[in-house]
Motif scaffolding. Sequence first.
Motif, PDB file in Angstrom:
ATOM      1  N   LYS A 131       0.840  -1.204   0.000  1.00 34.31           N
ATOM      2  CA  LYS A 131       0.000   0.000   0.000  1.00 34.31           C
ATOM      3  C   LYS A 131       0.869   1.247   0.000  1.00 34.31           C
ATOM      4  CE  LYS A 131      -4.390   1.385   0.371  1.00 34.31           C
ATOM      5  NZ  LYS A 131      -5.484   0.898  -0.487  1.00 34.31           N
ATOM      6  N   GLU A 132       1.923   1.216   0.802  1.00 36.94           N
ATOM      7  CA  GLU A 132       2.815   2.369   0.877  1.00 36.94           C
ATOM      8  C   GLU A 132       3.655   2.517  -0.384  1.00 36.94           C
ATOM      9  OE1 GLU A 132       5.085   1.923   4.437  1.00 36.94           O
ATOM     10  OE2 GLU A 132       3.408   2.445   5.763  1.00 36.94           O
ATOM     11  N   ARG A 133       4.054   1.388  -0.987  1.00 30.32           N
ATOM     12  CA  ARG A 133       4.934   1.446  -2.164  1.00 30.32           C
ATOM     13  C   ARG A 133       4.159   1.707  -3.451  1.00 30.32           C
ATOM     14  NH1 ARG A 133       6.717   1.988  -6.254  1.00 30.32           N
ATOM     15  NH2 ARG A 133       8.595   1.113  -7.255  1.00 30.32           N
ATOM     16  N   TYR A 134       3.025   1.005  -3.642  1.00 28.51           N
ATOM     17  CA  TYR A 134       2.313   1.083  -4.914  1.00 28.51           C
ATOM     18  C   TYR A 134       0.933   1.739  -4.812  1.00 28.51           C
ATOM     19  CZ  TYR A 134       5.882  -2.360  -5.984  1.00 28.51           C
ATOM     20  OH  TYR A 134       7.091  -3.003  -6.133  1.00 28.51           O
ATOM     21  N   GLY A 135       0.497   2.031  -3.597  1.00 29.60           N
ATOM     22  CA  GLY A 135      -0.817   2.629  -3.420  1.00 29.60           C
ATOM     23  C   GLY A 135      -1.941   1.612  -3.417  1.00 29.60           C
ATOM     24  N   ILE A 136      -1.605   0.354  -3.523  1.00 29.15           N
ATOM     25  CA  ILE A 136      -2.601  -0.733  -3.522  1.00 29.15           C
ATOM     26  C   ILE A 136      -2.006  -1.940  -2.788  1.00 29.15           C
ATOM     27  CG2 ILE A 136      -3.897  -0.092  -5.576  1.00 29.15           C
ATOM     28  CD1 ILE A 136      -1.340  -2.756  -5.911  1.00 29.15           C
ATOM     29  N   SER A 137      -2.874  -2.870  -2.378  1.00 29.06           N
ATOM     30  CA  SER A 137      -2.374  -4.024  -1.623  1.00 29.06           C
ATOM     31  C   SER A 137      -2.791  -5.364  -2.206  1.00 29.06           C
ATOM     32  CB  SER A 137      -2.855  -3.936  -0.167  1.00 29.06           C
ATOM     33  OG  SER A 137      -4.270  -3.910  -0.106  1.00 29.06           O
ATOM     34  N   ASN A 138      -3.590  -5.354  -3.284  1.00 24.63           N
ATOM     35  CA  ASN A 138      -4.011  -6.614  -3.901  1.00 24.63           C
ATOM     36  C   ASN A 138      -4.354  -6.386  -5.370  1.00 24.63           C
ATOM     37  OD1 ASN A 138      -6.853  -5.743  -4.031  1.00 24.63           O
ATOM     38  ND2 ASN A 138      -6.839  -6.066  -1.804  1.00 24.63           N
ATOM     39  N   PHE A 139      -4.672  -7.462  -6.064  1.00 25.41           N
ATOM     40  CA  PHE A 139      -4.931  -7.380  -7.498  1.00 25.41           C
ATOM     41  C   PHE A 139      -6.175  -6.565  -7.832  1.00 25.41           C
ATOM     42  CE2 PHE A 139      -2.541 -11.494  -7.297  1.00 25.41           C
ATOM     43  CZ  PHE A 139      -1.435 -11.057  -7.998  1.00 25.41           C
ATOM     44  N   VAL A 140      -7.210  -6.693  -7.029  1.00 22.87           N
ATOM     45  CA  VAL A 140      -8.449  -5.956  -7.307  1.00 22.87           C
ATOM     46  C   VAL A 140      -8.196  -4.451  -7.194  1.00 22.87           C
ATOM     47  CG1 VAL A 140     -10.809  -5.528  -6.569  1.00 22.87           C
ATOM     48  CG2 VAL A 140      -9.917  -7.861  -6.557  1.00 22.87           C
ATOM     49  N   GLU A 141      -7.469  -4.033  -6.159  1.00 17.87           N
ATOM     50  CA  GLU A 141      -7.141  -2.614  -6.021  1.00 17.87           C
ATOM     51  C   GLU A 141      -6.275  -2.144  -7.190  1.00 17.87           C
ATOM     52  OE1 GLU A 141      -5.420  -1.854  -2.223  1.00 17.87           O
ATOM     53  OE2 GLU A 141      -7.205  -2.462  -1.108  1.00 17.87           O
ATOM     54  N   LEU A 142      -5.387  -3.025  -7.659  1.00 17.29           N
ATOM     55  CA  LEU A 142      -4.561  -2.700  -8.829  1.00 17.29           C
ATOM     56  C   LEU A 142      -5.452  -2.469 -10.051  1.00 17.29           C
ATOM     57  CD1 LEU A 142      -1.702  -2.556 -10.176  1.00 17.29           C
ATOM     58  CD2 LEU A 142      -1.937  -5.020 -10.608  1.00 17.29           C
ATOM     59  N   ALA A 143      -6.439  -3.349 -10.240  1.00 14.54           N
ATOM     60  CA  ALA A 143      -7.346  -3.230 -11.384  1.00 14.54           C
ATOM     61  C   ALA A 143      -8.159  -1.936 -11.309  1.00 14.54           C
ATOM     62  CB  ALA A 143      -8.279  -4.438 -11.430  1.00 14.54           C
ATOM     63  N   VAL A 144      -8.608  -1.587 -10.112  1.00 15.27           N
ATOM     64  CA  VAL A 144      -9.393  -0.354  -9.923  1.00 15.27           C
ATOM     65  C   VAL A 144      -8.517   0.867 -10.156  1.00 15.27           C
ATOM     66  CG1 VAL A 144     -10.640   1.041  -8.232  1.00 15.27           C
ATOM     67  CG2 VAL A 144     -11.035  -1.431  -8.342  1.00 15.27           C
ATOM     68  N   LYS A 145      -7.278   0.827  -9.660  1.00 10.73           N
ATOM     69  CA  LYS A 145      -6.359   1.962  -9.799  1.00 10.73           C
ATOM     70  C   LYS A 145      -6.147   2.338 -11.259  1.00 10.73           C
ATOM     71  CE  LYS A 145      -1.589   3.409  -8.829  1.00 10.73           C
ATOM     72  NZ  LYS A 145      -0.303   3.049  -8.164  1.00 10.73           N
ATOM     73  N   TYR A 146      -6.015   1.325 -12.133  1.00 16.07           N
ATOM     74  CA  TYR A 146      -5.725   1.590 -13.537  1.00 16.07           C
ATOM     75  C   TYR A 146      -6.953   1.442 -14.435  1.00 16.07           C
ATOM     76  CZ  TYR A 146      -0.836   1.754 -12.205  1.00 16.07           C
ATOM     77  OH  TYR A 146       0.369   2.106 -11.621  1.00 16.07           O
ATOM     78  N   ASN A 147      -8.134   1.480 -13.807  1.00 11.87           N
ATOM     79  CA  ASN A 147      -9.403   1.497 -14.548  1.00 11.87           C
ATOM     80  C   ASN A 147      -9.559   0.320 -15.503  1.00 11.87           C
ATOM     81  OD1 ASN A 147     -10.230   4.063 -13.419  1.00 11.87           O
ATOM     82  ND2 ASN A 147      -8.729   5.029 -14.766  1.00 11.87           N
TER      83      ASN A 147
END
Length: 303
Positions: free
Chosen positions: A32-48
Amino acid sequence: MPKTKFFTDLVFNMDNKDFELLQEVIAARNNKERYGISNFVELAVKYNRIPSCPRYGSTDHKPSSHTPQGLHRYLCNECGCRYTLMSNSIFSSSKKDFKTWVIYLTLMTFNVPLEMTEEICDISHPTAMLWREKVFSTVDGYQEHLYLKDRVWIDETYLYDISLLHDDCHKNTYAVICGHGKPSASRIFESLKNHIVSESTLVHDGERAHDKLIKELDLKEEFYKANTHDKEYLENMALISNMCSWLKRYIYRFIGMRMTNLQSYLNWFVYLFRVKGAVEQWPKMDRILRHLILFNETYKRNT
């Protein structure tokens, strides 16, 4: 009681299940601190990431139910297939967490042999192989739309007799297999005709097999006869010579790979070259994660 002793006692008195949970939570916070997300779903949401049907790739859908884990399901309006945001991605069936994948991908950017990734990531050899194939599948068409222009350096380099590499002054690189043995004029032309802009200047070593390419694409030429004792040749061909050397060192890290997979290794080499070249504008791992999560296709093993 000092905090260090408090946490030491707490951790060492945990049972294995609680300790594993603690490790997961710590990894989630670090990510979360390094990439702003902590799992794959958050990654998918972050990049729309747009949900797409794994059956036909359609994005025409409507909300449906939820998975046992609480993920939204979507219903494809075309075929009735139900899927989630992670369906039709290379991460869709992964049982390993986000942290393990990030470590694995980081090792891939340093072209680490599979045996080391297995050891560090604590994964099996079949899993390490599968993940590499999944990542490679996302760059298999990467070079199709690369174009070299203005001053373009060209040279052949031999890896078990089957490779060709090209580079230009815009720091674009194109690497493609060009058959066996010394490449002919026709093979060079077919390999490069759609990747060099007409009227560019081709910088080469005077190889006659380049003549067809120069003539057909109406290229200007600048050649330096290959001679390792000629200072002019060494200076003017240093860019492409260095690139060929880097490519060889990269390929030789993967002794024992199937030759049918060589082009995939070249595609990853070119992709990484461009990613690392823009690292000041876009952090390397952030760019790779975005590329992977937006790739819409579930990897299928060749049978």
